[in-house]
Design a protein around this motif. Structure first.
Motif, PDB file in Angstrom:
ATOM      1  N   ASP A 128      13.639  -7.709 -16.901  1.00  0.00           N
ATOM      2  CA  ASP A 128      13.340  -8.393 -15.635  1.00  0.00           C
ATOM      3  C   ASP A 128      12.368  -7.522 -14.843  1.00  0.00           C
ATOM      4  O   ASP A 128      12.660  -6.362 -14.550  1.00  0.00           O
ATOM      5  CB  ASP A 128      14.642  -8.583 -14.862  1.00  0.00           C
ATOM      6  CG  ASP A 128      14.467  -9.304 -13.524  1.00  0.00           C
ATOM      7  OD1 ASP A 128      13.324  -9.437 -13.052  1.00  0.00           O
ATOM      8  OD2 ASP A 128      15.494  -9.706 -12.951  1.00  0.00           O
ATOM      9  N   GLY A 130      11.064  -8.629 -11.848  1.00  0.00           N
ATOM     10  CA  GLY A 130      10.925  -9.355 -10.591  1.00  0.00           C
ATOM     11  C   GLY A 130      10.834  -8.470  -9.362  1.00  0.00           C
ATOM     12  O   GLY A 130      10.185  -8.836  -8.377  1.00  0.00           O
ATOM     13  N   ARG A 190      18.955 -16.887  -4.653  1.00  0.00           N
ATOM     14  CA  ARG A 190      18.114 -18.025  -5.026  1.00  0.00           C
ATOM     15  C   ARG A 190      16.655 -17.786  -4.657  1.00  0.00           C
ATOM     16  O   ARG A 190      15.739 -18.173  -5.396  1.00  0.00           O
ATOM     17  CB  ARG A 190      18.612 -19.300  -4.347  1.00  0.00           C
ATOM     18  CG  ARG A 190      19.859 -19.902  -4.972  1.00  0.00           C
ATOM     19  CD  ARG A 190      20.101 -21.311  -4.451  1.00  0.00           C
ATOM     20  NE  ARG A 190      20.307 -21.334  -3.001  1.00  0.00           N
ATOM     21  CZ  ARG A 190      21.489 -21.201  -2.412  1.00  0.00           C
ATOM     22  NH1 ARG A 190      22.582 -21.038  -3.149  1.00  0.00           N
ATOM     23  NH2 ARG A 190      21.598 -21.242  -1.098  1.00  0.00           N
ATOM     24  N   TYR A 192      15.000 -14.788  -4.089  1.00  0.00           N
ATOM     25  CA  TYR A 192      14.279 -13.569  -4.491  1.00  0.00           C
ATOM     26  C   TYR A 192      14.692 -12.980  -5.835  1.00  0.00           C
ATOM     27  O   TYR A 192      14.008 -12.087  -6.335  1.00  0.00           O
ATOM     28  CB  TYR A 192      14.463 -12.484  -3.420  1.00  0.00           C
ATOM     29  CG  TYR A 192      13.966 -12.890  -2.058  1.00  0.00           C
ATOM     30  CD1 TYR A 192      12.598 -12.978  -1.794  1.00  0.00           C
ATOM     31  CD2 TYR A 192      14.862 -13.212  -1.046  1.00  0.00           C
ATOM     32  CE1 TYR A 192      12.138 -13.352  -0.546  1.00  0.00           C
ATOM     33  CE2 TYR A 192      14.404 -13.591   0.211  1.00  0.00           C
ATOM     34  CZ  TYR A 192      13.047 -13.661   0.459  1.00  0.00           C
ATOM     35  OH  TYR A 192      12.589 -14.045   1.696  1.00  0.00           O
ATOM     36  N   ASP A 193      15.773 -13.463  -6.433  1.00  0.00           N
ATOM     37  CA  ASP A 193      16.261 -12.850  -7.669  1.00  0.00           C
ATOM     38  C   ASP A 193      15.794 -13.658  -8.866  1.00  0.00           C
ATOM     39  O   ASP A 193      16.562 -14.389  -9.483  1.00  0.00           O
ATOM     40  CB  ASP A 193      17.789 -12.761  -7.646  1.00  0.00           C
ATOM     41  CG  ASP A 193      18.347 -11.998  -8.846  1.00  0.00           C
ATOM     42  OD1 ASP A 193      17.560 -11.339  -9.540  1.00  0.00           O
ATOM     43  OD2 ASP A 193      19.571 -12.064  -9.071  1.00  0.00           O
ATOM     44  N   SER A 194      14.545 -13.507  -9.211  1.00  0.00           N
ATOM     45  CA  SER A 194      14.009 -14.257 -10.344  1.00  0.00           C
ATOM     46  C   SER A 194      12.850 -13.502 -10.960  1.00  0.00           C
ATOM     47  O   SER A 194      11.959 -13.030 -10.263  1.00  0.00           O
ATOM     48  CB  SER A 194      13.522 -15.648  -9.902  1.00  0.00           C
ATOM     49  OG  SER A 194      12.898 -16.314 -10.979  1.00  0.00           O
ATOM     50  N   ALA A 196      11.046 -15.076 -13.164  1.00  0.00           N
ATOM     51  CA  ALA A 196      10.110 -16.128 -13.563  1.00  0.00           C
ATOM     52  C   ALA A 196       8.882 -16.112 -12.667  1.00  0.00           C
ATOM     53  O   ALA A 196       8.918 -15.672 -11.532  1.00  0.00           O
ATOM     54  CB  ALA A 196      10.795 -17.486 -13.491  1.00  0.00           C
ATOM     55  N   ARG A 226       4.409 -15.347 -20.161  1.00  0.00           N
ATOM     56  CA  ARG A 226       5.027 -16.455 -19.428  1.00  0.00           C
ATOM     57  C   ARG A 226       4.361 -17.804 -19.683  1.00  0.00           C
ATOM     58  O   ARG A 226       4.658 -18.783 -18.988  1.00  0.00           O
ATOM     59  CB  ARG A 226       5.065 -16.201 -17.918  1.00  0.00           C
ATOM     60  CG  ARG A 226       5.860 -14.967 -17.483  1.00  0.00           C
ATOM     61  CD  ARG A 226       6.204 -15.078 -15.999  1.00  0.00           C
ATOM     62  NE  ARG A 226       6.757 -13.845 -15.471  1.00  0.00           N
ATOM     63  CZ  ARG A 226       6.091 -13.001 -14.686  1.00  0.00           C
ATOM     64  NH1 ARG A 226       4.842 -13.283 -14.343  1.00  0.00           N
ATOM     65  NH2 ARG A 226       6.652 -11.907 -14.239  1.00  0.00           N
TER      66      ARG A 226
END
Length: 337
Positions: A128, A130, A190, A192-194, A196, A226
């Motif tokens: 990750d 992110g 929801r 900030y924790d991504s 993607a 990606r």
């Protein structure tokens, strides 16, 4: 924090930063200094809250306690904190909790650390990327725990104490970073924790999920980072790596491209083989050859050195290399291979 503590903290930062620059060849970001300002400013209640989350500075962070720590005999200091699958771009600084979750400063160019990466050593999943700073990464951990406490029906007094500790941690952290983010708990996760994001044409896809920053032409079947098709690429790539003859066949093409001045596939395939080595000496050796060659061709000599140091010591039963060399059985820093 009083003036004396600030002075001491600044001296430790300068000494640790200088050692990392000399031995690892990497420039630590100022956001890493803020991370240690945060740690130094915590009181007893905040430290208990951090411990309750099973979060602790490790790896390169150990140099802030003692910049002069020596390495175990005959082991390269650059192997300190390096879990078995850590890419050379990954410089461990934080243990983040269960299943071997750990965080590393990330350096694409082998000069500056300009991001943060994390993954679960024992639980699969991709890397990750992110978070951009160490404190961003810790803020996410705080809010994950805050979210999970909302569904916990345990002892009320215990839960209230846990929430109070998290509130204190959040207050200390937002005084330094992320203070403009009002969300907490599930709302923060929801938002900030991504990991993607949009396709990144500057990077090519790698099996570890972090992508490799490189120009040139990778193998035709390898998508950009990606981009659509990344999952299908991974599904097709793993059987090739499991084929006894597959890694050597893929490496020959990457070698040929590298010899003609294009290191893109050597870097990407080297990262694939490193991630998927699974204790296989052939994959380990090919990964090292391709990575060192690609980094040297790209002028990333520091990453070439880290790759070689890691390869030389990938079989360590414990990744604590710097320190007193006593009590080396701490499971939180076993290599997880």
């Amino acid at each position: 924090m009083d003036d004396e503590r600030r002075r001491q903290g600044g001296e430790r930062w300068a000494a640790a930063e200088g050692r990392v620059r000399r031995e690892w060849g990497l420039q630590l970001p100022h956001s890493f200094f803020r991370f240690h300002v945060f740690l130094q400013g915590l009181g007893a209640a905040e430290r208990r809250a951090l411990a309750d989350m099973d979060v602790a500075p490790v790896g390169i962070s150990d140099l802030f306690d003692d910049p002069g720590l020596s390495a175990r005999p005959d082991i390269d200091a650059r192997a300190h904190g390096r879990y078995y699958r850590d890419p050379p771009e990954f410089l461990t600084f934080l243990h983040g909790g269960s299943d071997g979750l750990h965080y590393g400063l990330w350096s694409d160019d082998g000069s500056t650390c300009d991001g943060v990466a994390s993954y679960y050593t024992h639980d699969g999943g991709d890397i990750d990327t992110g978070a951009r700073t160490p404190l961003e990464a810790i803020r996410v951990l705080i809010e994950r725990h805050w979210r999970d406490l909302a569904d916990d029906d345990g002892d009320a007094d215990h839960l209230a104490a846990r929430r109070h500790g998290l509130e204190l941690l959040r207050e200390a952290l937002t005084g330094l970073e992320t203070g403009d983010r009002d969300e907490t708990g599930a709302g923060y996760v929801r938002a900030y924790d991504s990991a993607a994001g949009p396709a990144d044409p500057a990077r090519v896809a790698t099996l570890d999920g972090a992508g490799a920053l490189v120009t040139g032409a990778a193998a035709p079947e390898r998508p950009v980072h990606r981009a659509p098709g990344g999952f299908r690429f991974a599904q097709a790539r793993y059987p090739l790596l499991d084929d006894p003859a597959g890694p050597a066949r893929l490496a020959e093409d990457a070698r040929r491209r590298l010899a003609h001045g294009d290191p893109a596939e050597a870097l990407a395939l080297g990262r694939d083989l490193h991630w998927a080595s699974a204790g296989d000496p052939v994959r380990e050796s090919l990964a090292n050859e391709l990575l060192v060659g690609a980094y040297q061709a790209l002028g990333r000599s520091s990453l070439a050195g880290i790759a070689q140091a890691h390869h030389d010591h990938r079989d360590l039963p414990n990744v604590i290399v710097l320190g007193s060399h006593q009590g080396m059985s701490d499971g939180s820093m076993s290599d997880g291979s």
